[in-house]
Every structure is written in structure tokens, then in C-alpha cells.
Design an enzyme around this catalytic site. Structure first.
Site: not given
Length: 538
Positions: A183-184
């Protein structure tokens, strides 16, 4: 339960899943690499040699040096941070279990594998692996020297995945069924592993949440400048890379981290699309190169099923780091124009006018433009790079299944959005901030220990079912499911919109806005073509 690896024996601890209380075992703080300290501070990681006796793998290892206000108001962590954690659900079935290897986000600045509790996913019979990798200056200082080659944090990840492939069968896992999830910045890392020759064959599927290697903040071209600026902050005035390296090797990790955070703040003041220490292109003359060229010029080294998406209000999270005055002034700052769209100064001014007209229409300077600012920054930081990433993947291999989503659900676990609203700025628009989907996949017990999950069990079950299905089968829905999540394609673009009402939608995510950015990009390409044609005239 005792596990025997090539490195030695270890025991873990018994835990209970949520909400049913299913038994699982956690093996935490397993060293997968030699401590990157002293002479190894900025060097590529070396596989761990092993240990004597039985390792009590019952406590998480240290995080990389960082400052993460959600966890601790003071700096914490240690350079000796390369540890891996394996969470194994218990079942009567002895069949090897599929494996999820999660790469944490945090902008290459912060984060740790132990932030993300596996409690929900243990209900779905998949092994969950988390780990730490070197961050910020410790993981991404790049002097182009053998002793400081750059991208050490990414090469840590390569070593972690190799460790999983070599050892996961001892935990009951299937080394032929590994899904990389991030994520990210973690999603950008997954994408980097798909682009790098060093990543080939490490995993079989990929999930990219809110990030890719094409996001502007995931790759810096100023790595050498930033290194010398760091030296100046610490009192080293030199233009010699070797002298700078020798100086930085002697700086304490506390002082090095403090100076690096100061430099990052300075960089963010001049451009919100860049970080001081992030992945960068490496010196091609070095023996072990992870990133041989800018990610925009590379193609995936292996084509595998992909699940990827973004949240609708990704950049709302930036109101925690940037003043409202600077946020509203950003609409006139040429740093918001992506590099590939920039041409001459005159063209940049025209582009800014087009951006102003498209996003802000006739709104005055003193009006509330927070929704428009969030949309603009979301597109620059996430949507436009996301659109380019999956479009490139489809164009290069139309047979690779790609499942797209947009997460817009606002529930009791949208913790980041709630914190922003309570602590920083009031607003009344619905949607999901950056990272808000994570609370429906992980128990964030370190970051938010008092969070109550009971009222969102339905969405937790829905999200974990999709993710675990993809990890097991390469598709988020099963053939007999009432709702079918279909892959996208060049001929039939579509995505799953995740909100109170969940439905497949036709077209691209944020289609009107993506068409605008693609039109700007095309105009610049056309302008460059005209210039080249004029130059070629006799």
C-alpha cells in the site's frame, strides 16, 4: 510449535484471530539479513548466517529509525532492523497454504511490519508475512559508490522475498503461490519489483493499493544533490562523494535521521511531488543494480495477475503536513505540472491556466477550494500515475488479468479521514482518504490500539474475502458469487466501485479527470513534434 530452518530452529506464539477466535501461530522478529550496521550501513544486505540454539520468535524486531507520530511522538527504531514475521493459520487441511507478503507503506520515511496485525486475514486460511526494510536515508541514500549504491531498501525486499521462497514450506506455506501486496510506498515497491530484473520470479501475483512506481514521489533524480545537502546540514562541506560517505559513516543514527527529516521538510517546501530519499536510478557500472533506468522507461519483467486501485480522496492526507495557505496557493505553482508534460516556461504557464480552469473554474482565492485541491493532488500523486501504470501493463500484455477498484466507502474504520477532520481541518465531503482501506484488512493494533472493529464486520469480511480469493486463485471473486469482479481490458475498461453500494462500473477510474491529463500530455507531445519538424526544415 517449533520450526526448523536452514538458519536454525525457532518457536513462536499462539494467537487468536478476529472475530471468530481461530487459532494461529505468529513467528516474529526472525532475522532475514545480517544487521546493516557499522561498515554495512549503506551497503546491500547480506543473507543472515543463522543462530545457535532455539530462537524465541515471539517479539517483533526493531523498526528502522523513524519518526511516526501515529505510533510514538519521539523518534524510535534501530539500524539493526531487517526482521521478518510469519503468521500461520491453523487448519485440519495439510495442503500447503498460499502466502501473502505485505510491504508496508509510509512514504519510504516510516512504517514497520508489526504495524499491521493479521487477525482478520487469519480467518481466510492464508499465511501472512510482513517484514521491515531500510527506510529514508538508511535505505535510499545514493552516492553511486559500491559502499553506497542506492536502493538498499528495495534490495532488502528482494532478500526478504528470497527468504520466503526458501523457507515458507517449513511453516506450511506454498512457495509456488506467493502474492506480493503493498500500500502506498509499499505498492510502489511491489511495482518496482515487477520492473526490476532482480524481482523476476519472486512472486506469482501482485496487489497494488494506492501507489505505483510512476507516482512522482516514488523516484528522485536529485539523489546526489540531496546527499550533499544532507552533509551540509550535518556540517560536512565537501563536493567529494567519497569524503562525504566517510563522514556520514561516522554520524550517529539519531543525528543522521534527524538531519534527513530536516532535509525532507526543506524539499517538500519547494515541491510536494518529491521526497529527499526515495528510489533512484543506480550507477550502471556497479555489480548489483536494482533500478537500471527510470521506471517510466521499463517494462514488467514478468506478467502476473494484478489487483490494483486507489481511494477517491487519496491526497486528503496531505492536509496534515501542509498548511492550508500553501495548499490553496499550490494551484499557481508550476511544481504541480508533471515533468513529462512540462516543456518551455511559456507552455507551463498555459498548462497552469488550463489546470486552473478545469479544477477551480470560477472560484476566487478566498473561497473554500479544499475539495478541488484534494482532487487535483489526488490526480497528480495517485490517479494519473495509477492510470498510466495499468494502461501500460495492458498495452504491453493484453492477456494479463488486471482487476481495478476505487475505494470510496466511508465507515467507522476510516481512521485517517476521521483524524484529519478532528485534528486538522473541518470538511463535509464523503469518501476515503489515503490508507483508509487498510483498517478493513488489518488490525492496526500499534497505530490505533483502541479501535473498535465490531460494527464494520461486513466490510471487513467483504474486503478480506476479495483479497484472500485473489491470493488463492488469482481472481477476487469465485464463479458462483452473486457479484462478479471482472478484469479490465483495452476494449472494455471497467472497475469495481467499493462504497455503501458495491458495483462494477464501465470506463476508467476518475475518467473525466484522466482524459484531461492525457489531453495535456498529448498536447505537449504534439508541440514537441512540431518543434522537431521545424528544426528539421532546411
Amino acid at each position: 510449535m517449533k520450526i526448523t530452518l536452514k538458519q536454525g530452529e525457532l518457536i513462536g506464539r499462539e494467537e487468536s484471530s478476529f472475530p471468530s477466535g481461530k487459532k494461529f501461530y505468529s513467528y516474529c522478529g526472525i532475522p532475514y539479513a545480517e544487521p546493516p550496521v557499522n561498515l554495512l550501513r549503506f551497503q546491500d544486505a547480506k543473507p543472515h548466517k543463522g543462530w545457535e540454539g532455539v530462537l524465541e520468535a515471539t517479539k517483533y524486531g526493531e523498526a528502522c529509525p523513524q519518526k511516526t507520530p501515529y505510533v510514538n511522538p519521539l523518534p524510535f527504531g534501530d539500524e539493526d532492523c531487517l526482521y521478518i514475521n510469519v503468521h500461520v493459520p491453523q487448519s485440519e487441511d495439510d495442503k500447503p497454504k498460499p502466502v501473502m507478503v505485505y510491504i508496508h507503506g509510509g512514504g519510504f520515511l516510516c512504517g514497520s511490519g508489526d504495524f499491521y496485525g493479521p487477525d482478520f486475514l487469519m480467518e481466510y486460511d492464508v499465511i501472512v508475512v510482513t517484514f521491515n526494510y531500510r527506510l529514508h536515508v538508511f535505505g535510499f541514500l545514493n552516492l553511486g559508490l559500491p559502499e553506497c549504491p542506492g536502493n538498499m531498501g528495495l534490495k532488502d525486499q528482494v532478500l526478504a522475498f528470497k527468504w520466503v521462497r526458501e523457507n515458507i514450506s517449513a511453516f506450511g506455506g506454498d512457495p509456488g503461490s506467493i502474492t506480493a501486496v503493498g500500500e502506498s510506498a509499499g505498492a510502489a515497491c511491489v511495482h518496482y519489483l515487477m520492473l526490476s530484473p532482480m524481482g523476476k520470479g519472486l512472486f506469482n501475483r501482485a496487489i497494488l493499493q494506492s501507489g505505483s512506481a510512476l507516482s512522482p514521489w516514488t523516484c528522485t533524480s536529485k539523489q546526489i544533490d540531496h546527499a550533499f545537502q544532507l552533509g551540509k546540514i550535518l556540517g560536512c562541506e565537501t563536493d567529494d562523494k567519497r569524503e562525504l560517505l566517510n563522514f556520514l559513516m561516522e554520524v550517529s543514527p539519531e543525528d543522521l535521521g534527524k538531519a534527513a527529516r530536516k532535509l525532507t521538510g526543506q524539499v517538500l517546501q519547494s515541491s510536494i511531488l518529491e521526497l529527499a530519499f526515495s528510489p533512484s536510478v543506480e550507477n550502471s557500472n556497479l555489480p548489483l543494480v536494482f533500478l537500471p533506468a527510470h521506471p517510466s522507461t521499463l517494462q514488467c519483467v514478468h506478467n502476473i495477475p494484478i489487483l490494483t486501485g486507489i481511494n477517491d480522496l487519496e491526497s486528503l492526507i496531505f492536509v496534515t503536513d501542509i498548511s492550508m495557505e500553501k495548499l490553496t496557493s499550490i494551484r499557481h505553482n508550476d511544481s504541480i505540472v508533471p515533468l513529462e508534460i512540462k516543456s518551455t516556461r511559456a507552455n507551463v504557464e498555459e498548462i497552469l491556466k488550463e489546470i486552473e480552469k478545469f479544477y477551480f473554474k470560477d472560484k476566487d482565492e478566498d473561497e473554500n477550494v479544499l475539495p478541488e485541491i484534494v482532487d487535483l493532488l489526488t490526480d497528480l500523486q495517485f490517479s494519473y500515475p495509477f492510470d498510466k501504470t495499468y494502461s501500460n501493463m495492458m498495452e504491453n500484455d493484453s492477456k494479463t488479468p488486471i482487476f481495478l477498484y476505487q475505494f470510496s466507502y466511508e465507515g467507522a474504520l476510516n481512521i485517517h479521514k476521521m483524524l484529519i477532520r478532528r485534528l486538522f481541518v473541518e470538511f463535509d465531503f464523503k469518501g476515503a482518504s489515503h490508507s483508509d482501506e487498510l483498517s478493513y484488512l488489518f488490525k492496526l493494533r500499534l497505530m490505533y490500539p483502541g479501535l473498535q472493529y465490531d460494527e464494520e464486520l461486513q466490510m471487513i469480511n467483504t474486503m478480506c474475502t476479495w483479497w484472500s480469493n485473489f491470493i488463492k486463485y488469482g481472481a477476487p471473486t469465485r464463479p458462483d458469487d452473486a457479484l462478479q469482479w471482472h478484469p479490465t481490458s483495452l476494449e472494455n475498461q471497467r472497475y469495481l466501485h467499493i462504497d455503501e453500494k458495491i458495483e462494477m462500473k464501465s470506463g476508467r477510474v476518475n475518467e473525466t479527470r484522466m482524459l484531461f491529463w492525457n489531453s495535456l500530455s498529448q498536447k505537449e507531445k504534439n508541440a514537441e513534434t512540431v518543434v522537431l519538424e521545424r528544426k528539421s526544415l532546411p
